[in-house]
Design an enzyme around this catalytic site. Structure first.
Site, PDB file in Angstrom:
ATOM      1  NE  ARG A  30     -17.269   7.086  -9.823  1.00 36.21           N
ATOM      2  CZ  ARG A  30     -16.969   7.160  -8.652  1.00 36.21           C
ATOM      3  NH1 ARG A  30     -16.829   8.324  -7.902  1.00 36.21           N
ATOM      4  NH2 ARG A  30     -16.793   6.039  -7.903  1.00 36.21           N
ATOM      5  CG  HIS A  90     -17.653   1.155  -5.446  1.00 39.64           C
ATOM      6  ND1 HIS A  90     -19.061   1.422  -4.910  1.00 39.64           N
ATOM      7  CD2 HIS A  90     -17.259   2.276  -5.680  1.00 39.64           C
ATOM      8  CE1 HIS A  90     -19.091   2.731  -4.705  1.00 39.64           C
ATOM      9  NE2 HIS A  90     -17.682   3.225  -5.105  1.00 39.64           N
ATOM     10  CB  SER A 116     -15.269  12.519   0.907  1.00 41.08           C
ATOM     11  OG  SER A 116     -16.016  11.841  -0.223  1.00 41.08           O
ATOM     12  CG  HIS A 152     -12.882   7.824   0.217  1.00 40.87           C
ATOM     13  ND1 HIS A 152     -13.461   7.860  -0.874  1.00 40.87           N
ATOM     14  CD2 HIS A 152     -13.466   9.035   0.839  1.00 40.87           C
ATOM     15  CE1 HIS A 152     -14.545   8.499  -1.019  1.00 40.87           C
ATOM     16  NE2 HIS A 152     -14.358   9.370   0.106  1.00 40.87           N
ATOM     17  CG  ASP A 205      -9.974   5.746  -7.093  1.00 38.10           C
ATOM     18  OD1 ASP A 205      -9.856   7.264  -7.052  1.00 38.10           O
ATOM     19  OD2 ASP A 205     -10.385   5.690  -5.849  1.00 38.10           O
TER      20      ASP A 205
HETATM   21  C1  LIG Z   1     -13.495   0.172  -2.339  1.00 42.49           C
HETATM   22  C2  LIG Z   1     -13.040  -1.040  -1.174  1.00 42.49           C
HETATM   23  C3  LIG Z   1     -12.505  -0.230  -0.004  1.00 42.49           C
HETATM   24  C4  LIG Z   1     -14.659  -1.419  -0.924  1.00 42.49           C
HETATM   25  O1  LIG Z   1     -14.563  -2.192   0.351  1.00 42.49           O
HETATM   26  P1  LIG Z   1     -15.619  -3.352   0.699  1.00 42.49           P
HETATM   27  O2  LIG Z   1     -17.013  -2.456   0.622  1.00 42.49           O
HETATM   28  O3  LIG Z   1     -15.450  -3.734   2.071  1.00 42.49           O
HETATM   29  O4  LIG Z   1     -15.513  -4.530  -0.382  1.00 42.49           O
HETATM   30  P2  LIG Z   1     -16.000  -5.759  -0.283  1.00 42.49           P
HETATM   31  O5  LIG Z   1     -17.351  -5.911   0.642  1.00 42.49           O
HETATM   32  O6  LIG Z   1     -16.359  -6.207  -1.821  1.00 42.49           O
HETATM   33  O7  LIG Z   1     -14.838  -6.515   0.593  1.00 42.49           O
HETATM   34  C5  LIG Z   1     -15.029  -8.028   0.899  1.00 42.49           C
HETATM   35  C6  LIG Z   1     -13.584  -8.610   0.914  1.00 42.49           C
HETATM   36  O8  LIG Z   1     -13.121  -8.545  -0.261  1.00 42.49           O
HETATM   37  C7  LIG Z   1     -11.843  -7.767  -0.388  1.00 42.49           C
HETATM   38  N1  LIG Z   1     -11.630  -7.020  -1.676  1.00 42.49           N
HETATM   39  C8  LIG Z   1     -12.436  -5.904  -2.056  1.00 42.49           C
HETATM   40  N2  LIG Z   1     -11.785  -5.248  -2.916  1.00 42.49           N
HETATM   41  C9  LIG Z   1     -10.574  -5.835  -3.310  1.00 42.49           C
HETATM   42  C10 LIG Z   1      -9.882  -5.796  -4.173  1.00 42.49           C
HETATM   43  N3  LIG Z   1      -9.818  -4.706  -5.140  1.00 42.49           N
HETATM   44  N4  LIG Z   1      -8.618  -6.533  -4.192  1.00 42.49           N
HETATM   45  C11 LIG Z   1      -8.678  -7.888  -3.260  1.00 42.49           C
HETATM   46  N5  LIG Z   1      -9.432  -7.935  -2.350  1.00 42.49           N
HETATM   47  C12 LIG Z   1     -10.654  -6.942  -2.280  1.00 42.49           C
HETATM   48  C13 LIG Z   1     -11.953  -6.823   0.824  1.00 42.49           C
HETATM   49  O9  LIG Z   1     -10.507  -6.599   1.302  1.00 42.49           O
HETATM   50  C14 LIG Z   1     -12.793  -7.804   1.863  1.00 42.49           C
HETATM   51  O10 LIG Z   1     -11.925  -8.822   2.263  1.00 42.49           O
HETATM   52  P3  LIG Z   1     -11.920  -9.133   3.939  1.00 42.49           P
HETATM   53  O11 LIG Z   1     -13.163  -9.995   4.057  1.00 42.49           O
HETATM   54  O12 LIG Z   1     -10.664 -10.041   3.978  1.00 42.49           O
HETATM   55  O13 LIG Z   1     -11.957  -7.971   4.578  1.00 42.49           O
HETATM   56  C15 LIG Z   1     -12.387  -2.405  -1.612  1.00 42.49           C
HETATM   57  O14 LIG Z   1     -12.876  -2.776  -2.684  1.00 42.49           O
HETATM   58  C16 LIG Z   1     -10.903  -1.833  -1.828  1.00 42.49           C
HETATM   59  O15 LIG Z   1     -10.203  -2.080  -0.863  1.00 42.49           O
HETATM   60  N6  LIG Z   1     -10.513  -1.707  -3.163  1.00 42.49           N
HETATM   61  C17 LIG Z   1      -9.134  -1.455  -3.542  1.00 42.49           C
HETATM   62  C18 LIG Z   1      -8.987   0.073  -2.943  1.00 42.49           C
HETATM   63  C19 LIG Z   1      -9.787   0.912  -3.766  1.00 42.49           C
HETATM   64  O16 LIG Z   1      -9.717   0.573  -5.098  1.00 42.49           O
HETATM   65  N7  LIG Z   1     -10.219   1.921  -3.342  1.00 42.49           N
HETATM   66  C20 LIG Z   1     -11.090   3.094  -4.200  1.00 42.49           C
HETATM   67  C21 LIG Z   1     -12.605   2.950  -3.941  1.00 42.49           C
HETATM   68  S1  LIG Z   1     -13.385   4.132  -5.079  1.00 42.49           S
END
Ligand SMILES: CC(C)(COP(=O)(O)OP(=O)(O)OC[C@H]1O[C@@H](n2cnc3c(N)ncnc32)[C@H](O)[C@@H]1OP(=O)(O)O)[C@@H](O)C(=O)NCCC(=O)NCCS
Length: 434
Positions: free
Chosen positions: A326, A317, A240, A270, A372
């Site tokens: 937060r 994250h 964003s 997001h 979140d």
């Molecule tokens: C926030 C988020 C999008 C960050 O993504 P990112 O920077 O790619 O995170 P990472 O580098 O730790 O990801 C590495 C792997 O771990 C997985 N992973 C990360 N968070 C995870 C979670 N909460 N549950 C399960 N797997 C997760 C990712 O899907 C990724 O898998 P892949 O290699 O098969 O694609 C991710 O943690 C997520 O999807 N969280 C859940 C959704 C969420 O809470 N979003 C709000 C963010 S403020």
């Protein structure tokens, strides 16, 4: 010129030589290398943006103008009898870098009051959209519809100098920000409360007035202030904030930029994650027949979710590597105001079991909860049970940070963004040393 604007001009003029000197004298200094994994992987960790409004330390979490969340909540002035600070004072902090006095916070409150009337055509636009439009699509459209009000566009066409771009951008930003609570509350009451609109109360502050227009009693005003402050900014690289900055870098006005920012926030990875958390918890609750699971039962639900290939919403994250402060600030609010709420109990049990499971699962780089994991639960408790609306609340908060950033982008003359892309073929050649 208002006192705030005079102060801002003073700050801007003393900051500009720092930027100029860095480019002129240190422009070729390297600040990092970029790998193929980063290029393919969403530019993760690439140091290529600048902002002085907030900084996200992976371990400590966010600092707004150098202040941690507990410091912000403690130091900023609060409305009489309130637990959480004025949003207005927080805007002052983000804009100037200084903690405001009560009077200085009130100066922004007065600015908002002068600018808060939403043009009638915005409501016409909202009323013309299909009844089943998503609240984020409605919010984005309402903001975009006001583009014709832009002071920046008028000044730009009349030939304003580059050094003065920040001035009409400041006007646009305050004009837009002042209207967002009413637009948000209007969308909610129109869509989910039979169009029973509550008019604004000019005597209330930004958060208090929002709670009033939502039709929710105290301490929802305290929660609104807290929510908007916590969601305001998280450095520049998140979708964003980056979208807002990118669009504004083309000198598009803030109506275009904030509408685009809202569109980015609407994605499930997001801003939409807060509703995913609640959906997931309620699915577990349904399976448990309303009973609170013990830790072993909860662990099984978490593993089932992971084994079915889904993420655990509210955890992980891109930058943070610890529990999001937060999350902690909202947890403190829950412990004070809703300690026995059954959904909060679920959230607490999840906090006990998920980090270890994600660590064992071995994929997520950060096994700790993010903002979140808590936020939807509190909204539900105060009667906002329509998940789709949660991201609008996030959007009102995020607009605060992004608008302050855009004002400073213009003040420091940051140029249009234009990173360079390569082809897969080129990356393969670079990798094989050719
Ligand atoms: C926030 C988020 C999008 C960050 O993504 P990112 O920077 O790619 O995170 P990472 O580098 O730790 O990801 C590495 C792997 O771990 C997985 N992973 C990360 N968070 C995870 C979670 N909460 N549950 C399960 N797997 C997760 C990712 O899907 C990724 O898998 P892949 O290699 O098969 O694609 C991710 O943690 C997520 O999807 N969280 C859940 C959704 C969420 O809470 N979003 C709000 C963010 S403020």
């Amino acid at each position: 010129m208002t006192k705030l604007k005079e102060k801002l001009l003073e700050k801007i003029e003393s900051w500009r030589p720092r930027t100029t000197k860095l480019i002129k004298e240190q422009g070729d200094t390297k600040i990092g290398d970029i790998t193929i994994a980063q290029t393919i992987g969403g530019m993760r960790g690439v140091k290529c943006l600048i902002t002085d409004i907030s900084y996200l330390d992976p371990i400590e979490g966010i600092r707004f103008r150098g202040y941690t969340i507990p410091e912000v909540l403690e130091k900023l002035p609060k409305p009489p009898g309130a637990e959480t600070p004025y949003v207005e004072g927080f805007v002052y902090l983000l804009l100037t870098g200084d903690i405001p006095t009560e009077n200085e916070a009130n100066e922004i409150a007065d600015e908002f009051k002068k600018r808060k009337e939403v043009p009638k055509y915005v409501f016409d636009v909202l009323n013309a959209l299909p009844a089943d439009s998503h609240p984020m699509a409605m919010f984005s459209s309402a903001i975009l519809s006001m583009q014709k009000e832009s002071e920046f566009v008028k000044s730009y066409h009349s030939g304003i100098g580059k050094m003065d771009y920040w001035n009409p951008t400041y006007e646009d930003s305050l004009n837009l920000l002042a209207k967002l609570p009413e637009i948000g509350a209007y969308i909610y009451r129109k869509k989910y409360r039979n169009n029973d609109i509550i008019p604004p109360d000019p005597n209330l502050d930004f958060g208090g007035n929002f709670a009033h227009m939502m039709g929710i009693d105290k301490p929802y005003d305290d929660l609104s202030r807290l929510y908007f402050i916590l969601h305001s900014d998280h450095e520049s690289g998140n979708v964003s904030a980056h979208t807002g900055h990118l669009v504004a870098s083309a000198l598009s006005d803030v109506y275009y930029a904030i509408s685009a920012m809202i569109n980015g926030l609407a994605g499930p990875l997001h801003g939409l994650a807060n509703e995913m958390v609640l959906r997931w918890i309620q699915e577990v609750m349904g399976k448990m027949g309303g009973k609170t699971p013990n830790k072993e039962e909860m662990k099984k639900f978490v593993w089932d979710t992971l084994n079915s290939g889904q993420v655990i919403p509210g955890y992980g994250h891109a930058v943070l590597r610890k529990t999001d402060p937060r999350y902690e600030a909202q947890r403190d609010f829950c412990l004070k105001h809703l300690p026995d709420d059954p959904i909060f109990e679920y959230v607490s049990i999840l906090y006990d079991v998920v980090p270890d499971i994600l660590a064992e699962h071995g994929k997520a780089k950060n096994p700790w909860p993010n903002v979140d994991a808590q936020s939807g639960v509190i909204q539900w408790y105060y009667g906002i049970k329509e998940y789709d609306f949660y991201t609008v609340l996030f959007g009102i908060g995020r607009a605060i940070g992004v608008l302050c950033n855009i004002i400073w982008d213009r003040a420091l003359g940051y140029p249009i963004e234009r990173p360079k892309s390569l082809t897969t073929d080129m990356l393969e050649k670079i990798a094989s040393g050719k």
